[in-house]
Design a protein around this motif. Structure first.
Motif, short mmCIF file in Angstrom:
data_model
loop_
_atom_site.label_atom_id
_atom_site.label_comp_id
_atom_site.label_asym_id
_atom_site.label_seq_id
_atom_site.Cartn_x
_atom_site.Cartn_y
_atom_site.Cartn_z
N ARG A 55 31.73 37.12 29.08
CA ARG A 55 33.06 36.67 29.33
C ARG A 55 33.38 36.31 30.64
O ARG A 55 32.79 37.13 31.60
CB ARG A 55 34.04 37.56 28.91
CG ARG A 55 34.12 37.86 27.13
CD ARG A 55 35.37 38.84 26.67
NE ARG A 55 35.21 39.12 25.46
CZ ARG A 55 35.85 38.52 24.50
NH1 ARG A 55 36.60 37.57 24.99
NH2 ARG A 55 35.89 39.00 23.32
N GLU A 56 33.85 35.23 31.04
CA GLU A 56 33.80 34.70 32.30
C GLU A 56 34.84 35.98 33.07
O GLU A 56 34.19 35.99 34.35
CB GLU A 56 34.76 33.33 32.46
CG GLU A 56 34.02 32.38 31.91
CD GLU A 56 34.12 32.13 30.46
OE1 GLU A 56 34.64 32.94 29.71
OE2 GLU A 56 33.59 31.18 29.83
N GLN A 57 35.66 36.36 32.87
CA GLN A 57 36.58 37.44 33.63
C GLN A 57 36.19 38.78 33.96
O GLN A 57 36.74 39.52 34.38
CB GLN A 57 38.00 37.12 33.17
CG GLN A 57 38.14 38.08 31.74
CD GLN A 57 37.94 37.35 30.65
OE1 GLN A 57 37.08 36.54 30.66
NE2 GLN A 57 38.66 37.59 29.61
N VAL A 58 34.96 39.18 33.14
CA VAL A 58 34.42 40.62 32.93
C VAL A 58 34.47 41.31 34.37
O VAL A 58 34.80 42.45 34.72
CB VAL A 58 33.21 40.70 32.20
CG1 VAL A 58 32.57 41.95 32.35
CG2 VAL A 58 33.60 40.30 30.76
N ALA A 59 33.77 40.56 35.25
CA ALA A 59 33.25 41.23 36.69
C ALA A 59 34.68 41.18 37.30
O ALA A 59 34.80 42.34 38.03
CB ALA A 59 32.20 40.14 37.19
N SER A 60 35.72 40.42 37.26
CA SER A 60 36.76 40.49 38.00
C SER A 60 37.58 41.67 37.38
O SER A 60 38.17 42.61 38.18
CB SER A 60 37.62 39.05 37.85
OG SER A 60 38.73 39.48 38.33
N VAL A 61 37.59 41.78 35.93
CA VAL A 61 38.38 42.97 35.45
C VAL A 61 37.70 44.51 35.85
O VAL A 61 38.46 45.24 36.08
CB VAL A 61 37.98 42.88 33.76
CG1 VAL A 61 38.70 43.93 33.19
CG2 VAL A 61 38.88 41.69 33.36
N VAL A 62 36.40 44.41 35.94
CA VAL A 62 35.96 45.72 36.37
C VAL A 62 36.18 45.92 37.62
O VAL A 62 36.44 47.21 37.77
CB VAL A 62 34.39 45.68 36.14
CG1 VAL A 62 33.82 46.85 36.67
CG2 VAL A 62 33.96 45.53 34.75
N GLN A 63 36.27 45.05 38.84
CA GLN A 63 36.77 45.18 40.16
C GLN A 63 38.25 45.82 39.93
O GLN A 63 38.62 46.55 40.75
CB GLN A 63 36.77 44.07 40.83
CG GLN A 63 35.30 43.61 41.01
CD GLN A 63 35.28 42.17 42.04
OE1 GLN A 63 36.08 41.55 42.15
NE2 GLN A 63 33.98 42.10 42.47
N GLN A 64 38.90 45.06 39.25
CA GLN A 64 40.45 45.56 39.15
C GLN A 64 40.60 46.94 38.77
O GLN A 64 41.39 47.64 39.17
CB GLN A 64 41.01 44.39 38.22
CG GLN A 64 41.28 43.04 38.89
CD GLN A 64 42.30 41.93 37.94
OE1 GLN A 64 43.13 42.25 37.65
NE2 GLN A 64 41.46 41.08 37.45
N LEU A 65 39.89 47.20 37.68
CA LEU A 65 39.86 48.61 37.08
C LEU A 65 39.54 49.67 37.96
O LEU A 65 40.03 50.71 38.22
CB LEU A 65 38.99 48.55 35.79
CG LEU A 65 39.48 47.91 34.49
CD1 LEU A 65 38.31 48.25 33.45
CD2 LEU A 65 40.67 48.44 34.00
N ARG A 66 38.36 49.30 38.80
CA ARG A 66 38.30 50.48 39.92
C ARG A 66 39.13 50.62 41.08
O ARG A 66 39.57 51.57 41.44
CB ARG A 66 36.89 49.81 40.58
CG ARG A 66 35.45 49.89 39.60
CD ARG A 66 34.33 49.71 40.56
NE ARG A 66 33.27 49.54 39.62
CZ ARG A 66 32.33 50.28 38.91
NH1 ARG A 66 32.83 51.72 38.64
NH2 ARG A 66 31.54 49.86 37.95
N ALA A 67 39.70 49.12 41.24
CA ALA A 67 41.05 48.99 42.41
C ALA A 67 42.04 50.10 41.69
O ALA A 67 42.86 50.78 42.41
CB ALA A 67 41.25 47.71 42.76
N ALA A 68 42.20 49.85 40.26
CA ALA A 68 43.36 50.83 39.83
C ALA A 68 43.21 52.10 39.81
O ALA A 68 44.22 52.93 39.11
CB ALA A 68 43.74 50.27 38.54
N GLY A 69 41.98 52.58 39.98
CA GLY A 69 41.76 54.32 39.98
C GLY A 69 40.90 54.57 39.07
O GLY A 69 40.72 56.02 38.92
#
Length: 700
Positions: A527-541
């Motif tokens: 999915r196109e947004q997967v890498a961005s989602v993983v980064q956001q999850l790490r940023a969210a703790g």
């Protein structure tokens, strides 16, 4: 459960009133059990009870009871026309008149006392009726405390103070009702999405009927600009459909013959004919509404703590008030009137209203807000757990990937063309049910290759290896490299196959018994947004993100690299995934599992929070998961975590504000710095801060 009836409630004003109403309903002889869902304003009754009996049980708070499935239109009453608010306004008029007369005649004049007494009686009529009834039953809640305090103030001659307290309490109640109505609007918005009428084609005629009269297999005609009345499948026409009501996705989805559509979604441009596949009561939107209402009723851990604490809090406040009123005069010969007044102030400031609503109003607002944006959270406990997550496990197929394999490469040998290789394999694969076969057929259709101009006979599937068939009199094979003998796979061909496999692609080989014509590489796209989602999850703790899949290690590593996930567990059976989830729970404490809701049920159930992708298996996802991403959009996951963490912070803020303001007010009462009206103002202030702080969640 037999004899279970569900009702919607109009006029339910506060959490304490909900608890009292529940007790009153349970006291009806023919009722076995009753439960009031304050957040959703619903009553569930097990047993038999007439509407008159239920209305009588709620008469103390002006509660109107409406059967859940009855389409009774309750007229909207403007804020300033509501009975309680009108009485509060009249009370305020007499209060002002009393103040004006006191400037001329003095506070001890009989007319002044009369004005203040009228303000107390009119503004506090409903309060006294409920408070005195509770006092008679020795039930001590907020209204009982206020009733004792106001009557006590009148008995010691503090008529003005009593009148101000009544008015401020009425204002506080009105604002609480208004705030809860705002919090419930998300549910009402969902309920208003599905149309009440539908245009049905029966024979050659069209009829407008009530949606409750629709039957499965009815043909519904949906014109441009109309909402679809029931879940079904398109049998004629094509159009863009706005599915934001279900998925939260604002971009329209193109629908044509054979596509599923949902009740409550908006047909934008073309006319559609839809064959109903579910009863109206079983539609996806109805299930979502039901699950959201149930979720709002479920008590989160922090709410359970507050509820337990409140049971001891109110009797403790009454004991403190009695000690403040009695001990100083008895032990130190202080003035009785002064200390009784201060004891009454303790009762007023000690009202548990702000504390009681500190958690439920935040939970109701957050769950309703999430539902409107396509994230279905099934309870406060999952909302809180999501906010404390340390680790997340992702399934691969259909979660990190699109779940639909695509042809990515075609490599040919022995002077064969790409078109020839694809054409031959597609004509054979059209008889197969394998997902890889479907990918090859789709690619051939994209290139407009005809699939019916070859004579295909003797088709045979070889499980785990591939297929064979006779095409125009010659026998061919399509399948994995293992289907072909070693002498046909030269080193050059092996190198091509190995390179494609290292890229995470599945390789299909095409040939006959004498040579290999070429290979087709197929991959399930990330999915196109997967890498961005993983980064956001790490940023969210979220400190640990793992991919768990049954696919081979090479493919899993390639997908993990594209997604930015460093820890990849591959070649797993369902029981292996379950074992990994249990291991991660021991290591991290709380873990979520994200899957498609169909084949990941054991792992979803074992995780603290099971999160399912909703679009590809809506019914299954709604049933099995704790949280459902209705649009299959992984971007909704970081949003849900942000919302849950914001909710936790707001709940903590609410509880802290409620406690600190009460504590400060109690400290100021002892030296006499806090009057009765200041005490109610402090209580009202705490309540309003809690309410409006919670409503900030509607902007997340």
């Amino acid at each position: 459960m037999e004899n279970k009836q569900v009702y919607r409630l109009q006029g339910l004003s506060c959490a304490n009133c909900a608890a009292q109403f529940e007790k009153n309903v349970k006291a009806i002889e023919t009722v076995e059990e009753a439960h009031v869902n304050f957040g959703a304003a619903k009553l569930t009754v097990v047993g038999t009870a007439t509407l008159d009996q239920l209305e009588k049980a709620g008469a103390f708070d002006g509660i109107h009871v409406i059967p859940e499935h009855e389409r009774k239109e309750v007229p909207h009453v403007p804020f300033w026309k509501k009975r309680a608010n009108v009485l509060a306004f009249i009370s305020a008029v007499f209060l002002v008149i009393g103040y004006l007369i006191s400037f001329v005649k003095g506070e001890q004049h009989g007319l002044v006392t009369g004005m203040f007494a009228l303000a107390i009686v009119i503004g506090g009529y409903d309060l006294f009726r409920a408070g005195l009834a509770n006092l008679g039953r020795l039930q001590f809640d907020m209204k009982t405390l206020m009733t004792i305090a106001i009557i006590g103030a009148a008995l010691i001659g503090e008529w003005k103070e009593g009148a101000v307290v009544v008015f401020l309490f009425a204002v506080s109640e009105a604002l609480e009702r208004y705030s809860m109505e705002r919090a419930r609007r998300s549910i009402r918005h969902l309920m208003d999405l599905a149309p009440k009428k539908a245009l049905v084609r029966r024979g050659n005629r069209e009829y407008e009927v009530d949606v409750d009269d629709l039957q499965v297999n009815d043909i519904i005609v949906v014109k441009p600009g109309q909402k679809i009345a029931a879940d079904g499948v398109v049998i004629n026409g094509a159009s863009s459909v706005n599915e934001a009501a279900i998925t939260g996705e604002s971009l329209p989805v193109y629908k044509t013959v054979g596509d599923d559509v949902y009740a409550g979604t908006l047909n934008e441009e073309g006319a559609l004919e839809v064959r109903m596949t579910k009863r109206v009561g079983d539609s996806t939107i109805v299930k979502i509404i039901h699950l959201v209402e149930e979720a709002q009723a479920e008590r989160a851990p922090s709410q359970q703590f507050v509820d337990r604490f409140a049971r001891y809090y109110t009797p403790a406040i009454m004991a403190i008030a009695a000690l403040v009123a009695i001990l100083p005069p008895l032990l130190f010969s202080e003035d009785w009137k002064t200390w009784i007044y201060r004891g009454l102030a303790v009762l007023v400031v000690g009202c548990p209203c702000a504390l009681v609503i500190s958690t439920p109003v935040a939970i109701v607002t957050a769950i309703g807000r999430a539902a409107r944006l396509g994230v279905l959270i099934k309870g406060g406990v999952y909302l809180e757990t999501l906010g404390r997550l340390q680790a997340i496990a992702f399934d691969k197929t259909g979660t990190l990937t699109k779940g639909m394999p695509e042809v990515t490469d075609i490599r040919t040998f022995h002077e064969r063309s790409e078109e020839e290789l694809l054409h031959l394999s597609a004509c054979m694969e059209k008889y197969s049910q394998h997902p890889l076969a479907a990918a090859i057929v789709r690619k051939a259709k994209e290139r407009a290759l005809p699939l019916d101009n070859f004579d295909v006979t003797n088709f045979r599937s070889m499980t785990g290896k591939g297929i064979t068939a006779t095409v125009n009199g010659a026998t061919y094979y399509v399948g994995s490299p293992a289907l072909f003998s070693d002498h046909l796979l030269s080193q050059d061909i092996r190198d091509v196959i190995q390179a494609l496999q290292q890229e995470g692609k599945t390789v299909v080989v095409v040939g006959d018994t004498e040579q290999v014509f070429g290979v087709i590489a197929i991959s399930d796209q990330v999915r196109e947004q997967v890498a961005s989602v993983v980064q956001q999850l790490r940023a969210a703790g979220v400190t640990d993100i793992v991919m768990v899949t049954g696919d081979n290690q090479a493919t899993a590593n390639a997908i993990g690299k594209a997604a930015g996930i460093t820890e990849v567990r591959a070649e797993l059976l369902p029981e292996d995934k379950l074992h990994i989830i249990k291991e991660m729970k021991q290591q991290y404490g709380r873990i979520a599992m994200v899957g498609d809701g169909v084949n990941d049920a054991p792992a979803l159930a074992a995780a603290d929070v099971g999160i399912a992708m909703g679009r590809n298996g809506t019914d299954v996802a709604l049933e099995t998961a704790d949280i459902v991403l209705m649009a299959d959009d992984l971007q909704q996951l970081p949003y849900a975590i942000r919302l849950s963490r914001r909710t936790l912070r707001i709940i903590q803020q609410n509880i802290a504000v409620a406690f600190l303001l009460k504590l400060l007010a109690l400290i100021f009462i002892v030296p006499g710095w806090l009057t009765l009206w200041m005490a109610i103002f402090a209580d009202m202030g705490a309540t309003l801060i809690v309410l409006f702080n919670s409503l900030r969640l509607m902007r997340v």
